[in-house]
Design an enzyme around this catalytic site. Structure first.
Site, PDB file in Angstrom:
ATOM      1  N   CYS A  32      -2.211   6.800  -6.412  1.00 26.39           N
ATOM      2  CA  CYS A  32      -3.253   6.598  -7.291  1.00 26.39           C
ATOM      3  C   CYS A  32      -4.792   6.322  -6.706  1.00 26.39           C
ATOM      4  CB  CYS A  32      -3.083   5.162  -8.310  1.00 26.39           C
ATOM      5  SG  CYS A  32      -2.975   3.861  -7.133  1.00 26.39           S
TER       6      CYS A  32
ATOM      7  N   CYS B  62       2.602  -0.242  -7.023  1.00 22.85           N
ATOM      8  CA  CYS B  62       1.524  -1.018  -6.738  1.00 22.85           C
ATOM      9  C   CYS B  62       1.657  -2.129  -6.072  1.00 22.85           C
ATOM     10  CB  CYS B  62       0.886  -1.548  -8.280  1.00 22.85           C
ATOM     11  SG  CYS B  62       0.782  -0.334  -9.560  1.00 22.85           S
TER      12      CYS B  62
HETATM   13 FE1  FES Z   1      -2.990   1.936  -8.124  1.00 26.79          FE
HETATM   14 FE2  FES Z   1      -1.591   0.270  -9.178  1.00 26.79          FE
HETATM   15  S1  FES Z   1      -2.433   2.153 -10.109  1.00 26.79           S
HETATM   16  S2  FES Z   1      -2.337   0.125  -7.252  1.00 26.79           S
END
Ligand code: FES
Length: 132
Positions: free
Chosen positions: A35, A104
């Protein structure tokens, strides 16, 4: 809908140990390739114990809750104990994370371990501050 445990929500709303330590003994930064979120941990070590710990997380709510939990778990621990904190144990302490948010939690312990490695390598090069 994604549901978070109460503990996750609580740490997200009131994260502990947010910030930066200017004269940190170790700094660890990791990025999540999935992400693009970033997490940095700062530690202050005294008598082989993590005396102070702070973090800065530029990321989602789960990542913030994870950082907060890691900082609480590591504070006061010896270097050896802190190295035993794993991504899995952090997620467990938080009462679990939704499956699609497990990535995450991967940042948390990794960033902590990196900060510890940074501290240890500074120490072995003799650059770190003298241990009292
Ligand atoms: Fe990036 Fe959770 S979406 S660390």
């Amino acid at each position: 809908m994604v549901t978070y445990s109460q503990k996750v929500m609580e740490h997200f709303m009131n994260p502990r140990n947010v910030g930066e330590i200017e004269d940190a003994d170790g700094i660890g930064e990791v990025g999540n390739p999935i992400c693009g979120d970033m997490m940095t941990f700062y530690i202050k070590v005294e008598d082989n114990k993590i005396k102070d710990i702070k973090f800065k997380t530029f990321g989602c709510g789960a990542a913030i809750a994870v950082s907060s939990m890691v900082s609480e778990m590591a504070k006061g621990k010896t270097i050896e104990e802190a190295l035993k904190i794993t991504n899995k144990s952090v997620a467990e302490e938080l009462g679990g994370l939704p499956k699609n948010k497990l990535h995450c939690s991967n940042l948390g312990a990794d960033a902590l371990h990196k900060a510890i490695e940074n501290y240890l390598s500074k120490k072995s090069r003799g650059e770190g501050r003298k241990e009292s």
